[in-house]
Design a protein around this motif. Sequence first.
Motif, PDB file in Angstrom:
ATOM      1  N   PHE A  60      -0.736   0.825  -0.881  1.00 39.68           N
ATOM      2  CA  PHE A  60       0.705   1.290  -0.359  1.00 39.68           C
ATOM      3  C   PHE A  60       2.250   1.836  -2.102  1.00 39.68           C
ATOM      4  CE2 PHE A  60      -0.374  -0.499   3.709  1.00 39.68           C
ATOM      5  CZ  PHE A  60      -0.173   0.540   4.337  1.00 39.68           C
ATOM      6  N   GLY A  61       1.124   1.549  -2.926  1.00 42.55           N
ATOM      7  CA  GLY A  61       2.047   1.422  -4.072  1.00 42.55           C
ATOM      8  C   GLY A  61       3.016   0.102  -4.745  1.00 42.55           C
ATOM      9  N   ASP A  62       3.996   0.190  -4.747  1.00 45.28           N
ATOM     10  CA  ASP A  62       4.975  -0.995  -5.129  1.00 45.28           C
ATOM     11  C   ASP A  62       5.705  -1.380  -3.912  1.00 45.28           C
ATOM     12  OD1 ASP A  62       6.596   0.824  -5.844  1.00 45.28           O
ATOM     13  OD2 ASP A  62       7.180   0.234  -7.942  1.00 45.28           O
ATOM     14  N   LYS A  63       5.791  -0.147  -3.137  1.00 47.85           N
ATOM     15  CA  LYS A  63       6.669   0.284  -2.238  1.00 47.85           C
ATOM     16  C   LYS A  63       6.721  -1.284  -1.432  1.00 47.85           C
ATOM     17  CE  LYS A  63       7.856   2.728   2.499  1.00 47.85           C
ATOM     18  NZ  LYS A  63       7.456   3.462   3.331  1.00 47.85           N
ATOM     19  N   TYR A  64       6.426  -2.280  -0.714  1.00 51.70           N
ATOM     20  CA  TYR A  64       6.549  -2.910  -0.490  1.00 51.70           C
ATOM     21  C   TYR A  64       6.222  -4.542  -0.968  1.00 51.70           C
ATOM     22  CZ  TYR A  64       5.479  -0.349   3.265  1.00 51.70           C
ATOM     23  OH  TYR A  64       5.149   0.741   4.882  1.00 51.70           O
ATOM     24  N   ASP A  92      10.819  -4.998   5.703  1.00 53.52           N
ATOM     25  CA  ASP A  92      10.073  -4.192   5.715  1.00 53.52           C
ATOM     26  C   ASP A  92       8.396  -4.591   5.598  1.00 53.52           C
ATOM     27  OD1 ASP A  92       9.537  -4.729   3.116  1.00 53.52           O
ATOM     28  OD2 ASP A  92      10.158  -2.189   2.794  1.00 53.52           O
ATOM     29  N   ARG A 133      10.029 -11.353  -3.717  1.00 52.63           N
ATOM     30  CA  ARG A 133       9.570  -9.743  -4.555  1.00 52.63           C
ATOM     31  C   ARG A 133      10.256 -10.268  -5.299  1.00 52.63           C
ATOM     32  NH1 ARG A 133      10.048  -5.858   0.124  1.00 52.63           N
ATOM     33  NH2 ARG A 133       9.253  -7.317   2.321  1.00 52.63           N
ATOM     34  N   ASN A 152      -0.454  -3.690  -2.558  1.00 55.38           N
ATOM     35  CA  ASN A 152       0.192  -2.761  -4.081  1.00 55.38           C
ATOM     36  C   ASN A 152      -1.475  -1.582  -3.808  1.00 55.38           C
ATOM     37  OD1 ASN A 152       1.185  -2.207  -6.414  1.00 55.38           O
ATOM     38  ND2 ASN A 152      -0.219  -3.038  -7.920  1.00 55.38           N
ATOM     39  N   ASN A 179      12.048  -8.099  -6.770  1.00 52.90           N
ATOM     40  CA  ASN A 179      13.052  -7.884  -7.222  1.00 52.90           C
ATOM     41  C   ASN A 179      14.170  -8.927  -6.791  1.00 52.90           C
ATOM     42  OD1 ASN A 179      13.062  -7.851  -4.462  1.00 52.90           O
ATOM     43  ND2 ASN A 179      14.379  -5.930  -4.032  1.00 52.90           N
TER      44      ASN A 179
END
Length: 360
Positions: A355-359, A331, A24, A352, A26
Amino acid sequence: MINNHRYCVIMCGGIGSRFWPYSRTNRPKQFIDFLGTGRTLLQMSYDRILPIVPKENIIVVTNAQYAPLVKEQLPDLQDDQILLEPARRNTAPCIAWAAWHIAARDPEASMIVTPSDHLITREREFETSIIKGFEFVENNNALLTLGIKPVRPETGYGYIQIGDKVDDSISKVKTFTEKPNLELAKVFLSTGEFFWNSGIFLWKAATIKEAFHKHASNIATQFESGAEFFGTAREKEFIENQFPACASISIDYAIMEKAPNVYIECVTFGWNDLGTWSALYDNSSKNKDHNVAQNCNLLAYNSTGNIFAVDGDKLIVVDGLKDYIVADAGDVLLICPKSEEQRIKQMVNDANLKFGDKYL
């Protein structure tokens, strides 16, 4: 005895999107213990260079957001051994910064540049090859890359064609080809003249700086404008202002494909860039049904050739699955045929967009 003028630059800023969702934004793949050894890919990169380069001469270049991870995983490094990029600009600006930084500290420096996420086996052979490479660049005005003898017509790697030989393992580079199609890769394999581009380089700091001035002057000008700041307290401020203005370009395109003094050392140690789930599958231990279970317990019925990677203690139960990637990372659950894994980057882009950067 270790040569104190030798340095190592570990490039550690990639996102590893082809290993999504396990890798991911992060916590990219270089910070993960993919092989279950108790050491992450970054830590393994650090460990293998310690017999060759003094610990205090190891530099990690990474994105600013990964500073805590680098410090956590490599606690022996001092702050001035971790160069934090304020923006992602590919490998050429990364390497240029490291070269200017090291040259300011040691004008006689030679350096190896290596990615943080490669798998190297037969480490004694690795040491022998790297020491020979250092000796070559220290005695020649040369830019040296390490080449791997191909074992299959791989379309995901760059290829280097060898020219005139210097000795039994070092040759002049004739051509570079980036990721050929399958038919061309088969031709390359049949000739015996082409080697995979490992992305590992050796040169003197002064030599690579000169190459930037000649072949990527726009990047050289950015760094030369603050040459007096390198090695001082003002280096960080200068980089934060100048680095984002650098062109985003690889070292291959910026320098290696243009310079006349490029050589290749053909090496025999085991190498894999672990760029895909299939590569991880190929380099992992398998059970009697040729399944790979990473960090999980597995009950597999009528299932073969799969890789299961799970973040956390979980039992995976499957029936009738063949040649699949199953990656469960909190998730996100990815289920994808290995034959379609080249689509994972597109899946990341689609996630992306929706859902944007959520996942991510």
